[in-house]
Design a protein around this motif. Structure first.
Motif, PDB file in Angstrom:
ATOM      1  N   ARG A 163     -48.338  -4.029  -5.633  1.00  0.00           N
ATOM      2  CA  ARG A 163     -47.854  -3.703  -7.182  1.00  0.00           C
ATOM      3  C   ARG A 163     -46.314  -3.130  -6.104  1.00  0.00           C
ATOM      4  O   ARG A 163     -46.527  -3.824  -5.095  1.00  0.00           O
ATOM      5  CB  ARG A 163     -48.656  -1.864  -6.965  1.00  0.00           C
TER       6      ARG A 163
ATOM      7  N   ARG B 135     -52.445  -8.597  -6.482  1.00  0.00           N
ATOM      8  CA  ARG B 135     -52.984  -7.491  -5.453  1.00  0.00           C
ATOM      9  C   ARG B 135     -51.802  -6.504  -5.706  1.00  0.00           C
ATOM     10  O   ARG B 135     -51.587  -5.329  -5.428  1.00  0.00           O
ATOM     11  CB  ARG B 135     -54.316  -7.295  -5.320  1.00  0.00           C
TER      12      ARG B 135
ATOM     13  N   LEU C 273     -53.920  -5.261 -13.499  1.00  0.00           N
ATOM     14  CA  LEU C 273     -52.174  -4.552 -13.167  1.00  0.00           C
ATOM     15  C   LEU C 273     -51.261  -4.699 -13.898  1.00  0.00           C
ATOM     16  O   LEU C 273     -52.150  -4.561 -15.350  1.00  0.00           O
ATOM     17  CB  LEU C 273     -51.773  -6.363 -12.970  1.00  0.00           C
TER      18      LEU C 273
END
Length: 118
Positions: free
Chosen positions: A109, A107, A83
C-alpha cells in the motif's frame, strides 16, 4: 539473477448477478467480486446505466484482465489483491501530499508520504 514472482492474471469471468462476477485466476483461485465499487468515470457510468453493455464483459487474453466493448477494463492486480485503484488513491491524496508505492509487489500500500513545498 533476481527472479520475479509470476503475475497472476484472469483466465475466465462469469456474471453472477447485477455487477457481481466470478473470476478465475491463473493460479486456479476463484473469487466472487462486486465490481460496482470500481466503477468511476464516464466509461464505467455507461456500464452501470446500460445492463446489456455490462454483459459484454470478457477476458482479454493478452492483458489477462476483464474488458468491455466500450473500452473499459480493470487492473487484474486490483481485483486479485483487493488493492485501491489508482483513481481512488489520486482522489484521496490532497495537493500537498504525494504518496509513493513500492513497485516490487502489488501487495504494498502507499508506503511513504512526502509533503511538497508550496
Amino acid at each position: 539473477m533476481k527472479r520475479f514472482a509470476k503475475l497472476i492474471r484472469i483466465v475466465s469471468v462469469k456474471v453472477i448477478k447485477d455487477f457481481r462476477v466470478q473470476l478465475e485466476f491463473t493460479n486456479g483461485e476463484c473469487k466472487d467480486i462486486d465490481l460496482e465499487q470500481y466503477f468511476h468515470g464516464p466509461v464505467f457510468d455507461e456500464l452501470k446505466s446500460v445492463p446489456k453493455l455490462f454483459k459484454t464483459i470478457k477476458v482479454d487474453k493478452r492483458m489477462g484482465t476483464i474488458v468491455w466493448d466500450n473500452g473499459a477494463d480493470i487492473d487484474p492486480d486490483v481485483l486479485y489483491y483487493g488493492l485501491t485503484p489508482a483513481w481512488m488513491s489520486e482522489e484521496s491524496t490532497s495537493s500537498s501530499q504525494l504518496y509513493l508505492v513500492k513497485e516490487e509487489s502489488p501487495r504494498y500500500r502507499p508506503a511513504l508520504k512526502i509533503n511538497r513545498k508550496k
